[in-house]
Design a protein around this motif. Structure first.
Motif, PDB file in Angstrom:
ATOM      1  N   LEU A   1      25.048 -58.486  -6.003  1.00 19.29           N
ATOM      2  CA  LEU A   1      24.781 -59.658  -6.885  1.00 19.29           C
ATOM      3  C   LEU A   1      26.742 -60.094  -6.115  1.00 19.29           C
ATOM      4  O   LEU A   1      27.224 -59.176  -5.673  1.00 19.29           O
TER       5      LEU A   1
ATOM      6  N   GLY B   1      24.039 -53.401  -7.749  1.00 21.24           N
ATOM      7  CA  GLY B   1      23.473 -53.519  -6.461  1.00 21.24           C
ATOM      8  C   GLY B   1      21.897 -53.669  -6.295  1.00 21.24           C
ATOM      9  O   GLY B   1      20.969 -53.339  -5.710  1.00 21.24           O
ATOM     10  N   ARG B   2      21.372 -55.256  -7.601  1.00 19.69           N
ATOM     11  CA  ARG B   2      19.841 -55.229  -7.936  1.00 19.69           C
ATOM     12  C   ARG B   2      18.772 -54.201  -7.676  1.00 19.69           C
ATOM     13  O   ARG B   2      17.760 -54.692  -7.635  1.00 19.69           O
ATOM     14  N   PRO B   3      18.760 -53.885  -9.042  1.00 16.35           N
ATOM     15  CA  PRO B   3      18.402 -52.330  -9.258  1.00 16.35           C
ATOM     16  C   PRO B   3      16.508 -52.603  -9.275  1.00 16.35           C
ATOM     17  O   PRO B   3      16.470 -54.256 -10.383  1.00 16.35           O
ATOM     18  N   GLU B   4      15.342 -51.966  -9.191  1.00 18.35           N
ATOM     19  CA  GLU B   4      14.434 -52.742  -9.879  1.00 18.35           C
ATOM     20  C   GLU B   4      14.322 -52.329 -11.182  1.00 18.35           C
ATOM     21  O   GLU B   4      13.878 -52.264 -12.286  1.00 18.35           O
TER      22      GLU B   4
ATOM     23  N   SER C   1      22.126 -55.775  -0.745  1.00 16.00           N
ATOM     24  CA  SER C   1      22.988 -56.959  -1.192  1.00 16.00           C
ATOM     25  C   SER C   1      23.161 -57.768  -2.048  1.00 16.00           C
ATOM     26  O   SER C   1      22.190 -57.619  -2.939  1.00 16.00           O
TER      27      SER C   1
ATOM     28  N   ALA D   1      25.443 -51.455  -1.750  1.00 15.68           N
ATOM     29  CA  ALA D   1      24.649 -52.330  -1.519  1.00 15.68           C
ATOM     30  C   ALA D   1      23.792 -52.895  -0.889  1.00 15.68           C
ATOM     31  O   ALA D   1      24.832 -53.132   0.371  1.00 15.68           O
TER      32      ALA D   1
ATOM     33  N   ALA E   1      26.077 -50.768 -12.499  1.00 17.19           N
ATOM     34  CA  ALA E   1      24.621 -50.031 -12.814  1.00 17.19           C
ATOM     35  C   ALA E   1      23.947 -51.466 -11.987  1.00 17.19           C
ATOM     36  O   ALA E   1      23.134 -51.351 -11.674  1.00 17.19           O
ATOM     37  N   LEU E   2      24.243 -52.433 -11.972  1.00 16.76           N
ATOM     38  CA  LEU E   2      23.964 -53.908 -12.704  1.00 16.76           C
ATOM     39  C   LEU E   2      23.845 -54.713 -10.637  1.00 16.76           C
ATOM     40  O   LEU E   2      22.897 -55.287 -10.058  1.00 16.76           O
TER      41      LEU E   2
END
Lengths: 312, 259
Positions: A114, A152-155, A112, A110, A149-150
């Protein structure tokens, strides 16, 4: 105004998927607004995972259109994947990598991500960070998978049975986390067997079976469609004869024994009905344990629509 | 629901990392997994080391003196086969079992980078094996022909790719337990009858003709020719390895399942 605000995060129409002679998804329509939590419910084999996997681009639909964040999940896969987070059913990690190494690897994809240490702390994995994946408990594996799953700062995140195999504390944590995702504008599509999970978390709920939509709405809409309908439940000796009781109840009420020793009366439950039930118990010489009058919950709606029989 | 998580902690900021850093992270993870695994260590190093010492020092087969000059190239071929084929197949089988391939396929990591990372890790592991085994062979008195070193490197890279493709073909299609059994059986059969322990020219005539077309026979024979006689070993081993690699790679790209 954000030009994308009116476009749905997920827009599926007329989705059909067949495997040989079985139709797993049969003309499904589904729309999830941005920044909302959507729960897909259904018995085993209803087509939940197939639907989710088509949205993730793992399977191609036989017909229908699928748009995820405005993109085709198969044709635009490379552009879509950085924007979504996926928690596959049953996790997914290198069996020999330590928890921390696996999460660092996922973070390395990713732009940016987390903070890895922060996520490990928040998900209660800090003490297990040096344990390799295959030696983690089922619940820890699930939490690591959620973290992956989280990170990568997904939409938009797809969570396929996120709390399966978790203890009650971990489940609460995940519920809080999904609430925080929603508050921060992340769209969440989750599948679950747990009605209280859907009732607590979801803005909208869809119940499917045999690949078709049975009903859709907010949890409140689904449970209050028939406002006068209430439930009376109690526990007693298994196998009591319900014939007498059914005869004594008003016509609007039905009495069943959904599982041995658990009794359910549904309909317009008024004080008279409660009295009828207790006097019937007195006639049978049994006590009605945990006698409770309640409104219909999502579980009642679910069972009503999908049937009470256990499926193989 | 609030309190535990600060507002904005999960505010979306999607995007893909630079390709170079993804490749580095992927290669590092894959390499670490192989080096950490005790069974892989046994297969990749301990067994080849034991065979190298045993065949060089004990009169088990009639070999020209110094025995180590004949044994070492074939043991190097064994090392390539062990890690690139058997190790790769088994780890891919279990990676699929644990759902990691599917998980990675849903991330920003491009699929070709997943493959490149695995190939890079395989080459690094093979290089490490060859250094250890090479040093041991030198201690046993091995005198490789310097003029064949370039050819040997080419053969080792081709062999790694060909065996790696075969490993992916096997590990990507079947259940983990079946992969485990088959990968070990194939390894054992090729070890005994595939030109590794017994040199090609000492096998029965019919068998040796067949084995020279197998990747194990081609790699062992090619390395032996390059490192014992020196120079270029001819087109045959190169063509055999390239053909196996291409065929297995093409087939694997169609048959490999994510989970």
């Amino acid at each position: 105004m954000d030009p994308r605000a009116d476009s749905a995060a997920l827009d599926v129409s007329g989705l059909v998927k067949r495997f040989g002679s079985t139709t797993a998804v049969d003309g499904l329509d589904l729309r999830v607004a941005r920044g909302t939590v959507f729960a897909l419910l259904g018995p085993n084999g209803a087509g939940k995972t197939t639907t989710v996997e088509i949205c993730e681009g793992f399977q191609r639909p036989d017909s229908g259109t699928v748009r995820v964040l405005g993109l085709d999940p198969v044709a635009d896969s490379a552009r879509l994947r950085p924007r979504i987070g996926v928690m596959p059913q049953g996790g997914g990690a290198y069996p020999g990598l330590r928890a921390q190494e696996m999460l660092e690897l996922a973070a390395s994809y990713a732009a940016s991500p987390l903070g890895v240490d922060w996520l490990l702390h928040e998900l209660g994995l800090w003490d297990a960070r040096r344990t390799i994946f295959k030696r983690l408990s089922g619940g820890q594996q699930q939490r690591l998978s959620l973290a992956c799953a989280l990170v990568g700062r997904p939409e938009l995140v797809f969570l396929d049975e996120p709390t399966a195999g978790m203890d009650p504390q971990a489940r609460r944590l995940v519920w809080e986390l999904i609430g925080a995702l929603r508050a921060d504008g992340v769209t969440v599509l989750l599948t679950t067997h747990l009605m209280d999970e859907a009732e607590q978390l979801a803005d909208r709920v869809m119940i499917i079976d045999s690949g078709r939509v049975l009903t859709e709405g907010s949890p409140n809409e689904l449970t209050s469609r028939d406002a006068s309908c209430r439930t009376l439940t109690f526990r007693s000796r298994a196998g009591l004869s319900l014939e007498l009781l059914s005869g004594a109840l008003p016509e609007s009420c039905t009495a069943v024994e959904p599982s041995p020793g658990n009794y359910l009366v549904e309909g317009e439950i008024d004080p008279q009905v409660v009295s009828t039930v207790t006097s019937w118990c007195a006639q049978q010489g049994v006590l009605a344990d945990e006698l409770r009058v309640g409104r219909r919950g999502l579980e009642d709606v679910f069972l009503e629509l999908t049937g009470r029989e256990l499926r193989s | 629901m609030s309190g535990r998580f600060a507002e904005g902690a999960f505010r979306p900021a999607p995007g893909r990392a630079p390709l170079g850093s993804m490749l580095l992270a992927q290669t590092r993870a894959e390499t670490r997994l192989v080096l950490r695994h005790p069974e892989q260590l046994l297969l990749n190093l301990l067994i080849p080391m034991a065979l190298l010492v045993g065949l060089s020092l004990l009169p088990l087969l009639s070999l020209p003196e110094p025995r180590v000059d004949s044994v070492a190239p074939r043991i190097l071929a064994l090392a390539v086969m062990s890690s690139a084929f058997t190790g790769q197949a088994i780890s891919l089988g279990f990676d699929r079992r644990y759902g990691v391939i599917k998980r990675l396929a849903a991330t920003a990591l491009p699929r070709w980078l997943l493959v490149v990372g695995r190939v890079a890790a395989a080459l690094i592991v093979v290089a490490a094996q060859l250094v250890v085994l090479g040093v041991l062979a030198l201690l046993l008195g091995w005198q490789p022909a310097a003029s064949g070193l370039v050819a040997a490197v080419v053969l080792v890279v081709l062999g790694t790719l060909a065996f790696g493709a075969l490993g992916v073909l096997l590990g990507g299609a079947l259940r983990a337990e079946v992969v485990l059994a088959l990968a070990n059986v194939v390894w054992f059969v090729l070890l005994l009858a595939g030109g590794i322990i017994v040199p090609l020219d000492q096998l029965p005539a019919g068998l040796s003709a067949v084995v020279s077309w197998l990747p194990s026979g081609a790699l062992a024979q090619g390395l032996q020719s390059a490192l014992a006689a020196g120079g270029w070993p001819g087109w045959h081993p190169v063509a055999v390895l390239a053909a196996w690699g291409a065929a297995a790679g093409l087939l694997a790209s169609r048959t490999t399942k994510l989970a």
